[in-house]
Design a protein around this motif. Structure first.
Motif, PDB file in Angstrom:
ATOM      1  N   GLY A 130      -8.696  -2.817   7.180  1.00 46.32           N
ATOM      2  CA  GLY A 130      -8.928  -2.102   5.936  1.00 46.32           C
ATOM      3  C   GLY A 130      -7.641  -1.722   5.226  1.00 46.32           C
ATOM      4  O   GLY A 130      -6.547  -2.105   5.619  1.00 46.32           O
ATOM      5  N   ASN A 131      -7.802  -0.972   4.163  1.00 43.63           N
ATOM      6  CA  ASN A 131      -6.678  -0.535   3.347  1.00 43.63           C
ATOM      7  C   ASN A 131      -5.809   0.426   4.147  1.00 43.63           C
ATOM      8  O   ASN A 131      -6.289   1.397   4.717  1.00 43.63           O
ATOM      9  CB  ASN A 131      -7.212   0.160   2.095  1.00 43.63           C
ATOM     10  N   ARG A 132      -4.523   0.156   4.182  1.00 41.54           N
ATOM     11  CA  ARG A 132      -3.609   0.977   4.985  1.00 41.54           C
ATOM     12  C   ARG A 132      -3.435   2.380   4.416  1.00 41.54           C
ATOM     13  O   ARG A 132      -2.914   3.251   5.088  1.00 41.54           O
ATOM     14  CB  ARG A 132      -2.264   0.282   5.089  1.00 41.54           C
ATOM     15  N   ASN A 133      -3.887   2.617   3.189  1.00 45.24           N
ATOM     16  CA  ASN A 133      -3.791   3.964   2.618  1.00 45.24           C
ATOM     17  C   ASN A 133      -4.589   4.974   3.436  1.00 45.24           C
ATOM     18  O   ASN A 133      -4.329   6.165   3.383  1.00 45.24           O
ATOM     19  CB  ASN A 133      -4.274   3.974   1.164  1.00 45.24           C
ATOM     20  N   ALA A 134      -5.569   4.501   4.197  1.00 49.57           N
ATOM     21  CA  ALA A 134      -6.397   5.384   5.013  1.00 49.57           C
ATOM     22  C   ALA A 134      -5.718   5.740   6.342  1.00 49.57           C
ATOM     23  O   ALA A 134      -6.223   6.568   7.082  1.00 49.57           O
ATOM     24  CB  ALA A 134      -7.747   4.717   5.293  1.00 49.57           C
ATOM     25  N   PHE A 135      -4.598   5.126   6.644  1.00 49.20           N
ATOM     26  CA  PHE A 135      -3.919   5.349   7.922  1.00 49.20           C
ATOM     27  C   PHE A 135      -2.780   6.345   7.779  1.00 49.20           C
ATOM     28  O   PHE A 135      -2.153   6.455   6.728  1.00 49.20           O
ATOM     29  CB  PHE A 135      -3.363   4.032   8.467  1.00 49.20           C
ATOM     30  N   THR A 136      -2.489   7.027   8.867  1.00 45.89           N
ATOM     31  CA  THR A 136      -1.338   7.908   8.929  1.00 45.89           C
ATOM     32  C   THR A 136      -0.072   7.069   8.850  1.00 45.89           C
ATOM     33  O   THR A 136      -0.010   5.973   9.416  1.00 45.89           O
ATOM     34  CB  THR A 136      -1.341   8.685  10.263  1.00 45.89           C
ATOM     35  N   ASP A 137       0.942   7.557   8.153  1.00 52.66           N
ATOM     36  CA  ASP A 137       2.204   6.819   8.050  1.00 52.66           C
ATOM     37  C   ASP A 137       2.831   6.624   9.424  1.00 52.66           C
ATOM     38  O   ASP A 137       2.816   7.521  10.269  1.00 52.66           O
ATOM     39  CB  ASP A 137       3.206   7.580   7.173  1.00 52.66           C
ATOM     40  N   LEU A 138       3.369   5.437   9.632  1.00 55.69           N
ATOM     41  CA  LEU A 138       4.120   5.162  10.856  1.00 55.69           C
ATOM     42  C   LEU A 138       5.451   5.914  10.808  1.00 55.69           C
ATOM     43  O   LEU A 138       6.021   6.097   9.733  1.00 55.69           O
ATOM     44  CB  LEU A 138       4.390   3.660  10.980  1.00 55.69           C
ATOM     45  N   THR A 139       5.928   6.315  11.972  1.00 58.81           N
ATOM     46  CA  THR A 139       7.237   6.961  12.086  1.00 58.81           C
ATOM     47  C   THR A 139       8.023   6.237  13.177  1.00 58.81           C
ATOM     48  O   THR A 139       7.434   5.569  14.041  1.00 58.81           O
ATOM     49  CB  THR A 139       7.106   8.438  12.485  1.00 58.81           C
ATOM     50  N   ASP A 140       9.340   6.377  13.157  1.00 54.13           N
ATOM     51  CA  ASP A 140      10.156   5.772  14.212  1.00 54.13           C
ATOM     52  C   ASP A 140       9.743   6.293  15.585  1.00 54.13           C
ATOM     53  O   ASP A 140       9.707   5.542  16.555  1.00 54.13           O
ATOM     54  CB  ASP A 140      11.644   6.050  13.976  1.00 54.13           C
ATOM     55  N   GLU A 141       9.416   7.571  15.658  1.00 52.18           N
ATOM     56  CA  GLU A 141       9.009   8.164  16.937  1.00 52.18           C
ATOM     57  C   GLU A 141       7.743   7.493  17.468  1.00 52.18           C
ATOM     58  O   GLU A 141       7.663   7.137  18.651  1.00 52.18           O
ATOM     59  CB  GLU A 141       8.780   9.657  16.772  1.00 52.18           C
ATOM     60  N   LEU A 142       6.772   7.271  16.595  1.00 54.50           N
ATOM     61  CA  LEU A 142       5.511   6.642  16.992  1.00 54.50           C
ATOM     62  C   LEU A 142       5.727   5.196  17.429  1.00 54.50           C
ATOM     63  O   LEU A 142       5.271   4.791  18.493  1.00 54.50           O
ATOM     64  CB  LEU A 142       4.508   6.692  15.831  1.00 54.50           C
ATOM     65  N   VAL A 143       6.421   4.403  16.609  1.00 59.67           N
ATOM     66  CA  VAL A 143       6.524   2.967  16.887  1.00 59.67           C
ATOM     67  C   VAL A 143       7.516   2.628  17.994  1.00 59.67           C
ATOM     68  O   VAL A 143       7.497   1.516  18.516  1.00 59.67           O
ATOM     69  CB  VAL A 143       6.835   2.158  15.606  1.00 59.67           C
ATOM     70  N   SER A 144       8.382   3.556  18.377  1.00 58.10           N
ATOM     71  CA  SER A 144       9.305   3.269  19.479  1.00 58.10           C
ATOM     72  C   SER A 144       8.801   3.816  20.816  1.00 58.10           C
ATOM     73  O   SER A 144       9.446   3.648  21.831  1.00 58.10           O
ATOM     74  CB  SER A 144      10.692   3.830  19.170  1.00 58.10           C
ATOM     75  N   ALA A 145       7.612   4.442  20.814  1.00 62.57           N
ATOM     76  CA  ALA A 145       7.026   4.951  22.054  1.00 62.57           C
ATOM     77  C   ALA A 145       6.653   3.785  22.976  1.00 62.57           C
ATOM     78  O   ALA A 145       6.268   2.708  22.503  1.00 62.57           O
ATOM     79  CB  ALA A 145       5.786   5.794  21.747  1.00 62.57           C
ATOM     80  N   SER A 146       6.751   3.989  24.260  1.00 63.36           N
ATOM     81  CA  SER A 146       6.466   2.912  25.226  1.00 63.36           C
ATOM     82  C   SER A 146       5.000   2.480  25.196  1.00 63.36           C
ATOM     83  O   SER A 146       4.668   1.401  25.675  1.00 63.36           O
ATOM     84  CB  SER A 146       6.848   3.354  26.639  1.00 63.36           C
ATOM     85  N   ASP A 190       0.826  -1.217   0.000  1.00 58.06           N
ATOM     86  CA  ASP A 190       0.000   0.000   0.000  1.00 58.06           C
ATOM     87  C   ASP A 190       0.854   1.259   0.000  1.00 58.06           C
ATOM     88  O   ASP A 190       0.322   2.368   0.107  1.00 58.06           O
ATOM     89  CB  ASP A 190      -0.919   0.018   1.230  1.00 58.06           C
ATOM     90  N   GLY A 191       2.189   1.086  -0.080  1.00 55.26           N
ATOM     91  CA  GLY A 191       3.075   2.237  -0.087  1.00 55.26           C
ATOM     92  C   GLY A 191       3.295   2.848   1.289  1.00 55.26           C
ATOM     93  O   GLY A 191       3.681   4.004   1.415  1.00 55.26           O
ATOM     94  N   LYS A 192       3.029   2.075   2.327  1.00 53.87           N
ATOM     95  CA  LYS A 192       3.149   2.561   3.699  1.00 53.87           C
ATOM     96  C   LYS A 192       4.358   1.943   4.396  1.00 53.87           C
ATOM     97  O   LYS A 192       4.693   0.775   4.180  1.00 53.87           O
ATOM     98  CB  LYS A 192       1.894   2.195   4.506  1.00 53.87           C
ATOM     99  N   PRO A 193       5.010   2.714   5.277  1.00 51.07           N
ATOM    100  CA  PRO A 193       6.115   2.164   6.061  1.00 51.07           C
ATOM    101  C   PRO A 193       5.604   1.096   7.031  1.00 51.07           C
ATOM    102  O   PRO A 193       4.437   1.130   7.426  1.00 51.07           O
ATOM    103  CB  PRO A 193       6.656   3.366   6.835  1.00 51.07           C
TER     104      PRO A 193
END
Length: 146
Positions: A77-93, A59-62
């Motif tokens: 659903g289709n991941r195109n509807a979601f905000t892109d993941l970032t390192d800051e977001l996914v490494s949060a506790s 879907d072109g998403k990280p």
């Protein structure tokens, strides 16, 4: 143990696990280094091994290096509807890694694949290859003289 039995002539140390998890490491990730403030490490997004660019899914998403077979964070659903993941977001506790099958919080399951077993010291040579978990119990019991 090393102080009382430095050569482990009378000591057996066995390391194993009672189960695995449905954890996967995605893709051929660029080495991340230690997870620390400012460096998401293995908790971060998958980066291309050759050029370090953020890898994208169909879907072109990280997506993250770590994923689970089941867990509470299953995007629907289709991941195109979601905000892109970032390192800051996914490494949060507070972030929970994405999963293939949605489960209620705390409902994740163990996996069924083989786990590591290693041994050193007296009798370590009996802990070789792939073995049934009941065999591990028998070997430890025998080593303890029970």
């Amino acid at each position: 143990m090393k102080k009382t039995d430095p050569e482990l002539k009378n000591t057996l140390i066995v390391v194993t696990a009672d189960h695995d998890h449905t954890l996967v490491l995605n893709g051929y990730a660029k080495r991340t280094g230690k997870t620390a403030t400012g460096n998401a490490g293995v908790l971060g997004l998958l980066r291309n091994y050759t050029d370090g660019s953020i890898a994208k899914d169909a879907d072109g998403k990280p997506f993250t290096i770590i994923g689970f077979g089941n867990g509470e964070n299953r995007p629907a659903g289709n991941r195109n509807a979601f905000t892109d993941l970032t390192d800051e977001l996914v490494s949060a506790s507070t972030y929970h890694q994405e999963a293939v099958v949605r489960m209620a919080a705390g409902g994740e399951t163990h996996g069924g694949t083989d786990v590591f077993i290693g041994a050193v010291g007296l009798g370590a040579d009996t802990f070789l290859g792939v073995m049934d978990n009941t065999k591990v119990f028998s070997l430890v019991r025998t080593a303890a003289g029970l």
